[in-house]
Scaffold this active site. Structure first.
Site, PDB file in Angstrom:
ATOM      1  N   TYR A 140       0.817  -1.214   0.000  1.00 28.97           N
ATOM      2  CA  TYR A 140       0.000   0.000   0.000  1.00 28.97           C
ATOM      3  C   TYR A 140       0.851   1.265   0.000  1.00 28.97           C
ATOM      4  O   TYR A 140       0.415   2.314  -0.454  1.00 28.97           O
ATOM      5  CB  TYR A 140      -0.909   0.035   1.236  1.00 28.97           C
ATOM      6  CG  TYR A 140      -2.248  -0.638   1.070  1.00 28.97           C
ATOM      7  CD1 TYR A 140      -2.336  -1.951   0.618  1.00 28.97           C
ATOM      8  CD2 TYR A 140      -3.421   0.036   1.376  1.00 28.97           C
ATOM      9  CE1 TYR A 140      -3.566  -2.568   0.490  1.00 28.97           C
ATOM     10  CE2 TYR A 140      -4.661  -0.578   1.251  1.00 28.97           C
ATOM     11  CZ  TYR A 140      -4.723  -1.879   0.806  1.00 28.97           C
ATOM     12  OH  TYR A 140      -5.939  -2.480   0.674  1.00 28.97           O
ATOM     13  N   LYS A 191       3.090 -15.492   2.035  1.00 33.28           N
ATOM     14  CA  LYS A 191       3.244 -16.179   0.753  1.00 33.28           C
ATOM     15  C   LYS A 191       4.733 -16.470   0.616  1.00 33.28           C
ATOM     16  O   LYS A 191       5.392 -16.065  -0.354  1.00 33.28           O
ATOM     17  CB  LYS A 191       2.700 -15.287  -0.379  1.00 33.28           C
ATOM     18  CG  LYS A 191       2.595 -15.969  -1.729  1.00 33.28           C
ATOM     19  CD  LYS A 191       1.472 -16.993  -1.842  1.00 33.28           C
ATOM     20  CE  LYS A 191       1.519 -17.687  -3.189  1.00 33.28           C
ATOM     21  NZ  LYS A 191       0.547 -18.807  -3.302  1.00 33.28           N
ATOM     22  N   ASP A 251     -12.328  -9.030   4.586  1.00 36.35           N
ATOM     23  CA  ASP A 251     -13.639  -9.002   3.917  1.00 36.35           C
ATOM     24  C   ASP A 251     -14.233 -10.407   3.893  1.00 36.35           C
ATOM     25  O   ASP A 251     -15.434 -10.600   4.111  1.00 36.35           O
ATOM     26  CB  ASP A 251     -13.512  -8.504   2.466  1.00 36.35           C
ATOM     27  CG  ASP A 251     -13.747  -6.998   2.335  1.00 36.35           C
ATOM     28  OD1 ASP A 251     -13.425  -6.277   3.292  1.00 36.35           O
ATOM     29  OD2 ASP A 251     -14.253  -6.568   1.287  1.00 36.35           O
TER      30      ASP A 251
HETATM   31  C1  IPM Z   1     -10.388  -1.245   4.151  1.00 36.64           C
HETATM   32  C2  IPM Z   1     -10.667  -0.593   2.806  1.00 36.64           C
HETATM   33  C3  IPM Z   1      -9.526   0.353   2.481  1.00 36.64           C
HETATM   34  C4  IPM Z   1      -8.269  -0.486   2.358  1.00 36.64           C
HETATM   35  C5  IPM Z   1      -9.740   1.217   1.225  1.00 36.64           C
HETATM   36  C6  IPM Z   1     -11.020   2.003   1.294  1.00 36.64           C
HETATM   37  C7  IPM Z   1      -8.569   2.134   0.977  1.00 36.64           C
HETATM   38  O1  IPM Z   1     -10.874  -1.558   1.838  1.00 36.64           O
HETATM   39  O2  IPM Z   1     -10.255  -0.505   5.143  1.00 36.64           O
HETATM   40  O3  IPM Z   1     -10.316  -2.461   4.205  1.00 36.64           O
HETATM   41  O4  IPM Z   1      -7.984  -1.034   1.282  1.00 36.64           O
HETATM   42  O5  IPM Z   1      -7.555  -0.586   3.353  1.00 36.64           O
HETATM   43 MG    MG Z   2     -10.966  -3.547   2.603  1.00 33.58          MG
END
Ligand code: IPM
Ligand code: MG
Length: 358
Positions: A140, A191, A251
């Site tokens: 990131y 990984k 998620d």
């Molecule tokens: C999360 C979201 C964020 C991320 C986005 C909105 C930048 O998906 O908090 O999981 O990727 O971290």
């Molecule tokens: Mg996310």
């Protein structure tokens, strides 16, 4: 008096945060919570006003606050903007600007919602996982990054996945400490069969485990971890992983619990200062319709009480109030099933406040 900065953000962020603020107001009025709240703009709404998703003023207020409550950022309105000013950059800027390297994402299945999961009840009942995601490093934030044009005119996009030992060690320690207080099982996800950076990740976790003899450390490749999460999720207690793997796995874990609208998160710095947010996004498709589930945001307030405000008892009360309304059969649309009572965003918030007061 502690200071809380409220950042509703975009889309449903506005509505769900409004319900969480009702909870905070109730705690102030009836339970003696000594806090002051201020509000500011972040994300697309900040871009519309100031031309940047993270105005200096917002970052300054966040730095001064003891804790930040954030709704969500983003939406189709801002998708065509340059990546440097997209709403998501506001969120990422807050995370790095505040040094919030440790992201805690609990995935708990409320027994009342066993039917709301797409998985069989026996697979998910009693589920209680804590995902510890590294939040200020990895792909990131790694440099170099960008899109460049090669000599032959072909364009190429690139990002860098990089972690140094110190970054791995500090997130590792957070995860080991949490595992120590829970069942004592920690699974580090990497990984390492392909990526050198996660080979180092695995080595550092292994080394750290010498300091935490009571914690049983295991390692798993991320592809297998994704599969195991839907196959037999209860094998996991605490998981620790990189920024992007944690984004994806959280998620996935969220859906095990029936709805992504149920899961809170805490992002902490070295000193326990934190930003608290639901793990779901801004859901522009349902914004402004009074159907979004405010529970993840209200449970984020509970995490704030526990981790940044030193009010573990009040945190328990908020969590109990959420359980109470679920017991009473109240459901927002995302968790509704036959035989339960559908309520809107505000209806859910009001019911939780009433349960707190009862
Ligand atoms: C999360 C979201 C964020 C991320 C986005 C909105 C930048 O998906 O908090 O999981 O990727 O971290
Ligand atoms: Mg996310």
């Amino acid at each position: 008096m502690k200071k809380i900065l409220i950042l509703p953000g975009d889309g449903i962020g506005q509505e769900i945060v409004a319900e969480a603020v009702k909870v905070l107001d109730c705690l102030r009025e009836d339970f003696g919570l000594d806090v002051e709240m201020e509000q500011a703009l972040v994300g697309g709404s900040a871009y519309d006003e100031y031309g940047t998703p993270l105005p200096d003023e917002t970052l300054r207020l966040a730095q001064e606050a003891d804790a930040v409550l954030l709704g969500a950022v983003g939406g189709p309105k801002w998708e065509s903007l340059d990546i440097s000013v997209r709403p998501e950059k506001g969120l990422l800027g807050l995370r790095s600007g505040l040094g919030l390297f440790a992201n805690l994402r609990p995935a708990i299945l409320y027994p009342q919602l066993a039917d709301a999961s797409t998985l069989k009840p026996e697979v998910v009942s009693g589920l209680d996982i804590m995902i510890v995601r590294e939040l200020t490093g990895g792909i990131y934030f790694g440099q170099p990054r960008g899109i460049r044009t090669l000599d032959d005119g072909m364009r190429e996009g690139f990002n860098t996945l990089v972690y140094n030992e110190a970054e791995i060690e500090r997130i590792g320690r957070v995860a080991f400490e949490i595992a120590k207080k829970r069942s004592g099982r920690l699974c580090s996800v990497d990984k390492a069969n392909v990526l050198e950076v996660t080979e180092l990740w695995r080595e550092v976790m292994q080394r750290l485990s010498a300091d935490y003899r009571k914690v049983e450390l295991s390692h798993m490749y991320v592809d297998n971890a994704a599969m195991q999460l839907v196959r037999a999720p209860k094998q996991f207690d605490v998981m620790v992983t990189t920024n992007m793997f944690g984004d994806i796995l959280s998620d996935c874990a969220a859906m095990l619990t029936g709805s992504i609208g149920m899961l809170p998160s805490a992002s902490l710095d070295e000193n326990g200062k934190g930003m608290y947010e639901p793990i779901h996004g801004s859901a522009p498709d349902i914004a402004g319709q009074d159907i979004a589930n405010p529970i993840a945001t209200i449970l984020s307030v509970a995490m704030m009480l526990r981790y940044s405000l030193g009010h573990a008892k009040l945190a328990e009360r908020v969590e109990a109030a959420v359980e109470q309304v679920l017991d009473d059969g109240l459901r927002t649309e995302d968790i509704w099933s036959e035989g339960t009572q559908k309520v809107g965003t505000a209806g859910m918030g009001n019911a939780i406040v009433a349960a707190l007061r009862a």
